[in-house]
Design a protein around this motif. Structure first.
Motif, mmCIF file in Angstrom:
data_model
loop_
_atom_site.group_PDB
_atom_site.id
_atom_site.type_symbol
_atom_site.label_atom_id
_atom_site.label_comp_id
_atom_site.label_asym_id
_atom_site.label_seq_id
_atom_site.Cartn_x
_atom_site.Cartn_y
_atom_site.Cartn_z
ATOM 1 N N VAL A 161 0.838 -1.203 0.000
ATOM 2 C CA VAL A 161 0.000 0.000 0.000
ATOM 3 C C VAL A 161 0.871 1.249 0.000
ATOM 4 O O VAL A 161 0.631 2.202 -0.759
ATOM 5 N N ASP A 162 1.888 1.253 0.857
ATOM 6 C CA ASP A 162 2.777 2.415 0.922
ATOM 7 C C ASP A 162 3.513 2.626 -0.397
ATOM 8 O O ASP A 162 3.709 3.763 -0.842
ATOM 9 N N ALA A 163 3.926 1.531 -1.033
ATOM 10 C CA ALA A 163 4.607 1.651 -2.319
ATOM 11 C C ALA A 163 3.661 2.172 -3.391
ATOM 12 O O ALA A 163 4.046 3.010 -4.228
ATOM 13 N N ALA A 164 2.417 1.697 -3.387
ATOM 14 C CA ALA A 164 1.439 2.175 -4.362
ATOM 15 C C ALA A 164 1.132 3.649 -4.145
ATOM 16 O O ALA A 164 0.972 4.413 -5.110
ATOM 17 N N ARG A 165 1.060 4.074 -2.893
ATOM 18 C CA ARG A 165 0.845 5.497 -2.611
ATOM 19 C C ARG A 165 2.052 6.318 -3.068
ATOM 20 O O ARG A 165 1.897 7.439 -3.598
ATOM 21 N N HIS A 166 3.242 5.792 -2.865
ATOM 22 C CA HIS A 166 4.465 6.447 -3.320
ATOM 23 C C HIS A 166 4.452 6.620 -4.842
ATOM 24 O O HIS A 166 4.776 7.691 -5.374
ATOM 25 N N ASP A 167 4.043 5.577 -5.556
ATOM 26 C CA ASP A 167 3.965 5.646 -7.019
ATOM 27 C C ASP A 167 2.924 6.667 -7.470
ATOM 28 O O ASP A 167 3.147 7.407 -8.439
ATOM 29 N N LEU A 168 1.784 6.694 -6.784
ATOM 30 C CA LEU A 168 0.724 7.630 -7.167
ATOM 31 C C LEU A 168 1.175 9.069 -6.988
ATOM 32 O O LEU A 168 0.914 9.925 -7.850
ATOM 33 N N ARG A 169 1.858 9.358 -5.895
ATOM 34 C CA ARG A 169 2.335 10.724 -5.680
ATOM 35 C C ARG A 169 3.336 11.131 -6.752
ATOM 36 O O ARG A 169 3.291 12.270 -7.254
ATOM 37 N N ASN A 170 4.241 10.232 -7.094
ATOM 38 C CA ASN A 170 5.210 10.544 -8.151
ATOM 39 C C ASN A 170 4.501 10.782 -9.491
ATOM 40 O O ASN A 170 4.869 11.697 -10.248
ATOM 41 N N ALA A 171 3.501 9.948 -9.785
ATOM 42 C CA ALA A 171 2.759 10.122 -11.041
ATOM 43 C C ALA A 171 1.985 11.428 -11.043
ATOM 44 O O ALA A 171 1.899 12.105 -12.085
ATOM 45 N N GLN A 172 1.423 11.816 -9.915
ATOM 46 C CA GLN A 172 0.689 13.073 -9.841
ATOM 47 C C GLN A 172 1.619 14.271 -10.038
ATOM 48 O O GLN A 172 1.258 15.244 -10.701
ATOM 49 N N VAL A 195 -5.872 2.943 -9.255
ATOM 50 C CA VAL A 195 -6.475 1.607 -9.215
ATOM 51 C C VAL A 195 -5.586 0.639 -8.455
ATOM 52 O O VAL A 195 -6.056 -0.172 -7.651
ATOM 53 N N ARG A 196 -4.276 0.723 -8.702
ATOM 54 C CA ARG A 196 -3.350 -0.170 -7.995
ATOM 55 C C ARG A 196 -3.363 0.104 -6.490
ATOM 56 O O ARG A 196 -3.286 -0.832 -5.687
ATOM 57 N N LEU A 197 -3.453 1.372 -6.114
ATOM 58 C CA LEU A 197 -3.512 1.711 -4.691
ATOM 59 C C LEU A 197 -4.772 1.139 -4.055
ATOM 60 O O LEU A 197 -4.732 0.570 -2.955
ATOM 61 N N ASN A 198 -5.908 1.271 -4.731
ATOM 62 C CA ASN A 198 -7.153 0.715 -4.197
ATOM 63 C C ASN A 198 -7.068 -0.807 -4.080
ATOM 64 O O ASN A 198 -7.549 -1.390 -3.095
ATOM 65 N N ALA A 199 -6.461 -1.448 -5.072
ATOM 66 C CA ALA A 199 -6.322 -2.904 -5.014
ATOM 67 C C ALA A 199 -5.398 -3.316 -3.882
ATOM 68 O O ALA A 199 -5.654 -4.325 -3.195
ATOM 69 N N ALA A 200 -4.330 -2.561 -3.662
ATOM 70 C CA ALA A 200 -3.411 -2.892 -2.568
ATOM 71 C C ALA A 200 -4.081 -2.722 -1.211
ATOM 72 O O ALA A 200 -3.850 -3.520 -0.292
ATOM 73 N N ARG A 201 -4.915 -1.702 -1.075
ATOM 74 C CA ARG A 201 -5.630 -1.514 0.192
ATOM 75 C C ARG A 201 -6.584 -2.668 0.475
ATOM 76 O O ARG A 201 -6.758 -3.080 1.619
ATOM 77 N N ALA A 242 9.920 2.957 -1.515
ATOM 78 C CA ALA A 242 10.640 3.122 -2.777
ATOM 79 C C ALA A 242 11.425 1.861 -3.132
ATOM 80 O O ALA A 242 11.469 1.456 -4.306
ATOM 81 N N ASP A 243 12.037 1.228 -2.124
ATOM 82 C CA ASP A 243 12.766 -0.022 -2.371
ATOM 83 C C ASP A 243 11.828 -1.116 -2.850
ATOM 84 O O ASP A 243 12.138 -1.860 -3.787
#
Length: 270
Positions: free
Chosen positions: A41-52, A112-118, A192-193
């Protein structure tokens, strides 16, 4: 016992119990984070912030490209710019529009990936996200080792072990990168790792599929698909989407025209 004395003696129980409950909840959340259950979940949130952030940059670049086109067009009208400069500004604008559109789609995919991870946070009895990722990594390696250790597969699919072939070489590069990211994702893993290791495993899976497909094509089991067929299919898909959009717009216009309010005749009575 006097009720007042009883209240005075036991007044600390309720605040202590509330504090213990809060500490317990925080402790559970901390144990979940430390154990890596929420790492995906944390990684997906990290990816979403970078994409935004990347989308915001693309939109700024798009605004600049639009302003540049307007400026060059005005200068062309004043005969201070050439037609080639206007054409170049238009090409840049189209490129910036494509970049912004692609990044917008990426943001939606990351959400979508963040929601799926949650929704898929593993319980204590299930493998952690890192363990599941390592299992996927090991599965690809095991599939590859069959071609390395089975003599019959080596004879049937020699391209799978021929590093001179681009797809096989790409697989080895992806395997080395995934191994490096796996070593980096040890100990206290940051989002990030984990994201870097996850992306490396995904690329490894794609590289293996591409190498295996090419090996089967070389063995004559799978026909080669000409590039023009892929291009034609893409053009047909885009044409179908354009036709659907045009049909929808036509239907909306026809409905608006049919349901329009007719002008009132002054001779008609209310």
């Amino acid at each position: 016992m006097d009720p007042l004395l009883l209240v005075a003696e036991w007044w600390w129980i309720a605040p202590t119990a509330a504090a213990a409950g809060t500490a317990g909840a925080l402790g559970l959340r901390r144990r979940s984070t430390v154990s890596g259950r929420r790492l995906e979940v944390d990684a997906a949130r990290h990816d979403l912030r970078n994409a935004q952030r990347a989308l915001a940059e693309r939109r700024v670049a798009l605004k600049i490209a639009r302003a540049d086109l307007a400026r060059v067009t005005a200068e062309r009208a004043a005969q201070r710019a050439t037609a080639e400069q206007v054409a170049a500004a238009r090409r840049i604008l189209r490129e910036r529009e494509r970049d912004a559109k692609a990044m917008s789609a990426d943001v939606r995919a990351r959400q979508v990936r963040l929601n799926a991870a949650r929704a898929a946070i593993p319980s204590a009895s299930e493998p952690s996200p890192v363990e599941r990722l390592q299992a996927a990594h090991d599965a690809v390696t095991a599939r590859w080792m069959r071609y390395e250790t089975d003599p019959s597969l080596q004879i049937a699919y020699p391209a799978m072990t021929d590093v001179k072939r681009p797809a096989t070489a790409a697989y080895f590069r992806a395997a080395g990168h995934a191994a490096d990211m796996r070593r980096a994702a040890t100990g206290r893993i940051t989002p990030a790792d984990f994201a870097a290791y996850r992306d490396a495993v995904t690329e490894l899976e794609r590289a293996f599929e591409a190498a295996e497909h090419e090996a089967k094509v070389h063995a004559g089991e799978v026909p080669t698909t000409p590039a023009w067929q892929d291009t034609a299919q893409e053009m047909l898909s885009r044409s179908a989407e354009a036709i659907d959009r045009a049909a929808g717009a036509a239907a909306a216009a026809l409905s608006s025209w049919t349901n329009r309010r007719k002008p009132r005749n002054p001779d008609d009575r209310p």
